[in-house]
Design a protein around this motif. Structure first.
Motif, PDB file in Angstrom:
ATOM      1  N   LEU A  59       0.817  -1.212   0.000  1.00 11.91           N
ATOM      2  CA  LEU A  59       0.000   0.000   0.000  1.00 11.91           C
ATOM      3  C   LEU A  59       0.850   1.262   0.000  1.00 11.91           C
ATOM      4  O   LEU A  59       0.325   2.354  -0.209  1.00 11.91           O
ATOM      5  N   MET A  60       2.151   1.112   0.259  1.00 12.43           N
ATOM      6  CA  MET A  60       3.049   2.269   0.284  1.00 12.43           C
ATOM      7  C   MET A  60       3.740   2.430  -1.059  1.00 12.43           C
ATOM      8  O   MET A  60       3.915   1.472  -1.809  1.00 12.43           O
ATOM      9  N   SER A  61       4.137   3.634  -1.340  1.00 11.88           N
ATOM     10  CA  SER A  61       4.872   3.913  -2.567  1.00 11.88           C
ATOM     11  C   SER A  61       6.211   3.184  -2.557  1.00 11.88           C
ATOM     12  O   SER A  61       6.855   3.027  -1.511  1.00 11.88           O
ATOM     13  N   VAL A  62       6.640   2.736  -3.725  1.00 15.71           N
ATOM     14  CA  VAL A  62       7.922   2.042  -3.820  1.00 15.71           C
ATOM     15  C   VAL A  62       9.070   2.991  -3.470  1.00 15.71           C
ATOM     16  O   VAL A  62      10.121   2.555  -2.965  1.00 15.71           O
ATOM     17  N   ILE A  63       8.877   4.283  -3.690  1.00 15.66           N
ATOM     18  CA  ILE A  63       9.911   5.259  -3.329  1.00 15.66           C
ATOM     19  C   ILE A  63      10.049   5.345  -1.813  1.00 15.66           C
ATOM     20  O   ILE A  63      11.164   5.408  -1.280  1.00 15.66           O
ATOM     21  N   VAL A  64       8.912   5.331  -1.114  1.00 16.28           N
ATOM     22  CA  VAL A  64       8.946   5.368   0.346  1.00 16.28           C
ATOM     23  C   VAL A  64       9.672   4.139   0.891  1.00 16.28           C
ATOM     24  O   VAL A  64      10.491   4.236   1.812  1.00 16.28           O
ATOM     25  N   ALA A 104      12.071  -3.354 -13.115  1.00 20.56           N
ATOM     26  CA  ALA A 104      12.128  -2.417 -11.990  1.00 20.56           C
ATOM     27  C   ALA A 104      13.066  -1.250 -12.306  1.00 20.56           C
ATOM     28  O   ALA A 104      14.142  -1.447 -12.867  1.00 20.56           O
ATOM     29  N   PHE A 105      12.642  -0.072 -11.903  1.00 22.55           N
ATOM     30  CA  PHE A 105      13.451   1.126 -12.166  1.00 22.55           C
ATOM     31  C   PHE A 105      13.822   1.870 -10.891  1.00 22.55           C
ATOM     32  O   PHE A 105      14.980   2.208 -10.666  1.00 22.55           O
ATOM     33  N   VAL A 106      12.836   2.105 -10.029  1.00 23.71           N
ATOM     34  CA  VAL A 106      13.051   2.973  -8.869  1.00 23.71           C
ATOM     35  C   VAL A 106      14.020   2.353  -7.876  1.00 23.71           C
ATOM     36  O   VAL A 106      15.000   2.987  -7.460  1.00 23.71           O
ATOM     37  N   THR A 107      13.753   1.114  -7.458  1.00 21.50           N
ATOM     38  CA  THR A 107      14.566   0.504  -6.402  1.00 21.50           C
ATOM     39  C   THR A 107      16.018   0.328  -6.806  1.00 21.50           C
ATOM     40  O   THR A 107      16.921   0.700  -6.035  1.00 21.50           O
ATOM     41  N   PRO A 108      16.344  -0.239  -7.996  1.00 21.91           N
ATOM     42  CA  PRO A 108      17.763  -0.327  -8.366  1.00 21.91           C
ATOM     43  C   PRO A 108      18.426   1.034  -8.509  1.00 21.91           C
ATOM     44  O   PRO A 108      19.618   1.178  -8.203  1.00 21.91           O
ATOM     45  N   SER A 109      17.665   2.033  -8.951  1.00 20.77           N
ATOM     46  CA  SER A 109      18.259   3.355  -9.133  1.00 20.77           C
ATOM     47  C   SER A 109      18.601   3.997  -7.796  1.00 20.77           C
ATOM     48  O   SER A 109      19.677   4.602  -7.636  1.00 20.77           O
ATOM     49  N   ILE A 110      17.691   3.886  -6.804  1.00 23.19           N
ATOM     50  CA  ILE A 110      17.911   4.547  -5.513  1.00 23.19           C
ATOM     51  C   ILE A 110      18.893   3.764  -4.667  1.00 23.19           C
ATOM     52  O   ILE A 110      19.867   4.321  -4.147  1.00 23.19           O
ATOM     53  N   LEU A 111      18.667   2.453  -4.497  1.00 24.12           N
ATOM     54  CA  LEU A 111      19.550   1.650  -3.649  1.00 24.12           C
ATOM     55  C   LEU A 111      20.859   1.323  -4.341  1.00 24.12           C
ATOM     56  O   LEU A 111      21.863   1.075  -3.673  1.00 24.12           O
ATOM     57  N   GLY A 112      20.863   1.291  -5.672  1.00 28.63           N
ATOM     58  CA  GLY A 112      22.105   1.034  -6.392  1.00 28.63           C
ATOM     59  C   GLY A 112      22.979   2.253  -6.513  1.00 28.63           C
ATOM     60  O   GLY A 112      24.179   2.142  -6.768  1.00 28.63           O
ATOM     61  N   MET A 133      24.641  -0.391   0.963  1.00 28.84           N
ATOM     62  CA  MET A 133      23.798   0.217  -0.072  1.00 28.84           C
ATOM     63  C   MET A 133      24.679   0.962  -1.066  1.00 28.84           C
ATOM     64  O   MET A 133      25.899   0.948  -0.944  1.00 28.84           O
ATOM     65  N   LEU A 134      24.026   1.533  -2.061  1.00 26.99           N
ATOM     66  CA  LEU A 134      24.725   2.144  -3.199  1.00 26.99           C
ATOM     67  C   LEU A 134      25.595   1.105  -3.899  1.00 26.99           C
ATOM     68  O   LEU A 134      26.683   1.401  -4.390  1.00 26.99           O
ATOM     69  N   ASN A 135      25.097  -0.115  -3.920  1.00 26.48           N
ATOM     70  CA  ASN A 135      25.785  -1.219  -4.590  1.00 26.48           C
ATOM     71  C   ASN A 135      24.751  -2.289  -4.934  1.00 26.48           C
ATOM     72  O   ASN A 135      23.549  -2.138  -4.715  1.00 26.48           O
ATOM     73  N   ASP A 136      25.256  -3.410  -5.445  1.00 32.00           N
ATOM     74  CA  ASP A 136      24.384  -4.495  -5.872  1.00 32.00           C
ATOM     75  C   ASP A 136      23.636  -5.119  -4.701  1.00 32.00           C
ATOM     76  O   ASP A 136      22.467  -5.500  -4.824  1.00 32.00           O
ATOM     77  N   PHE A 137      24.268  -5.198  -3.533  1.00 34.63           N
ATOM     78  CA  PHE A 137      23.635  -5.831  -2.373  1.00 34.63           C
ATOM     79  C   PHE A 137      22.412  -5.041  -1.918  1.00 34.63           C
ATOM     80  O   PHE A 137      21.355  -5.616  -1.620  1.00 34.63           O
ATOM     81  N   GLY A 138      22.541  -3.727  -1.853  1.00 37.33           N
ATOM     82  CA  GLY A 138      21.425  -2.903  -1.426  1.00 37.33           C
ATOM     83  C   GLY A 138      20.240  -3.013  -2.367  1.00 37.33           C
ATOM     84  O   GLY A 138      19.082  -3.110  -1.931  1.00 37.33           O
ATOM     85  N   ALA A 139      20.517  -3.000  -3.679  1.00 37.41           N
ATOM     86  CA  ALA A 139      19.433  -3.143  -4.645  1.00 37.41           C
ATOM     87  C   ALA A 139      18.772  -4.505  -4.532  1.00 37.41           C
ATOM     88  O   ALA A 139      17.539  -4.623  -4.612  1.00 37.41           O
ATOM     89  N   LEU A 140      19.559  -5.553  -4.312  1.00 34.61           N
ATOM     90  CA  LEU A 140      19.021  -6.907  -4.217  1.00 34.61           C
ATOM     91  C   LEU A 140      18.094  -7.060  -3.021  1.00 34.61           C
ATOM     92  O   LEU A 140      16.962  -7.551  -3.149  1.00 34.61           O
ATOM     93  N   ILE A 141      18.544  -6.648  -1.845  1.00 34.97           N
ATOM     94  CA  ILE A 141      17.747  -6.859  -0.636  1.00 34.97           C
ATOM     95  C   ILE A 141      16.467  -6.018  -0.664  1.00 34.97           C
ATOM     96  O   ILE A 141      15.390  -6.476  -0.237  1.00 34.97           O
ATOM     97  N   ALA A 142      16.537  -4.810  -1.194  1.00 33.79           N
ATOM     98  CA  ALA A 142      15.342  -3.970  -1.270  1.00 33.79           C
ATOM     99  C   ALA A 142      14.349  -4.522  -2.288  1.00 33.79           C
ATOM    100  O   ALA A 142      13.132  -4.487  -2.062  1.00 33.79           O
ATOM    101  N   MET A 143      14.829  -5.050  -3.394  1.00 40.59           N
ATOM    102  CA  MET A 143      13.937  -5.605  -4.404  1.00 40.59           C
ATOM    103  C   MET A 143      13.284  -6.890  -3.921  1.00 40.59           C
ATOM    104  O   MET A 143      12.120  -7.158  -4.237  1.00 40.59           O
TER     105      MET A 143
END
Length: 278
Positions: A106-111, A215-223, A141-151
């Motif tokens: 129910l929450m935004s993916v950006i949040v 996916a666009f938002v999560t890899p962009s922000i966490l990556g 974060m700001l790497n592959d691990f952060g994007a993976l766990i958030a996705m």
């Protein structure tokens, strides 16, 4: 069935055609037009530029590898979670469990992405707890691990839903019969439960892989720009007004996703055929 008999059904599906099918077909035709536009008649130089560029293949590999790992971990976590939800008998416990699992949708993916930044940053909760234990700080974060766990967190409910639906249809008599015949828990899982829930597993793979690959938002922000996927590359090329290359990349992403989904469907039919009684 005559046209008069079909007219009520045609009337019922007409909103879907108007709101979904026609815009999709129109958008796809527009993207194809951009993909084959160019100084030449067909515009194949854009495709040649994309295919012959090693950087393009690197981005495609990054996209597929990230989507495959997200799918794997969603299945690894979602399968026991779905079993646990199926075993809950108390309505209150089931309600709490479903709320915890599905409320993030129910929450935004950006949040949610920025929530993971709070947890995984160098001064975040995870590194602070590790610091108390004398460990870290680690770059989470700001790497592959952060994007993976958030996705995985974002996609997990989409894996649990089809798995839970398939597990709910398991016949208890089949599991009891296997146990009565002397099967151990591993044999029951591999020879009874897994084949019976295979349609749910394949559905979960299809849904999660398609969502993760696009996916666009999560890899962009966490990556942090270090995890470059096809959706991010498409966005960058649209911003630089290279619409022809962005269209080619979009069609490539669509083609790869459709090919993977088609292969999974064929695989599912093969397993059903092999498992059919002879």
């Amino acid at each position: 069935m005559t046209l008069r008999e079909r007219s009520p059904w045609l009337l019922l599906i007409s909103p879907v055609v108007v709101l979904v099918a026609l815009p999709f077909i129109g958008s796809l035709a527009l993207v194809i037009g951009f993909g084959f536009s160019g100084r030449q008649a067909i515009g194949l130089e854009v495709w040649a530029r994309f295919i012959t560029d090693p950087f393009s293949w690197k981005v495609i590999w990054t996209t597929l590898w990230l989507a495959a790992r997200v799918t794997f971990f969603c299945l690894l976590i979602g399968y026991p979670v779905a079993f646990a939800l199926n075993q809950l008998k108390s309505p209150l416990a089931r309600g709490i469990a479903f709320t915890v699992l599905f409320t993030p949708l129910l929450m935004s993916v950006i949040v949610r992405a920025y929530g993971w930044i709070v947890l995984l940053s160098s001064q975040g909760l995870v590194n602070s707890m590790l610091g108390i234990a004398g460990l870290g700080p680690f770059r989470l974060m700001l790497n592959d691990f952060g994007a993976l766990i958030a996705m995985v967190h974002v996609m997990l409910p989409f894996a649990v839903l089809p798995l839970l639906s398939s597990i709910n249809q398991l016949p208890p008599s089949g599991i009891e019969a296997a146990r009565d015949l002397g099967a151990n828990p591993v044999q029951v899982l591999l020879r009874v439960i897994f084949p019976s829930t295979l349609p749910g597993i394949l559905s979960a793979i299809e849904i999660v892989f398609a969502l993760a690959a696009s996916a666009f938002v999560t890899p962009s922000i966490l990556g942090g720009g270090r995890v470059l996927t096809l959706p991010r590359l498409i966005y960058d090329n649209i911003g630089s007004l290279d619409w022809a290359l962005a269209a080619v990349q979009s069609l490539t992403l669509l083609g790869i996703t459709v090919l993977v989904l088609f292969s999974l469907r064929r695989l599912g039919r093969l397993f059903r055929y092999e498992g059919a009684p002879r």
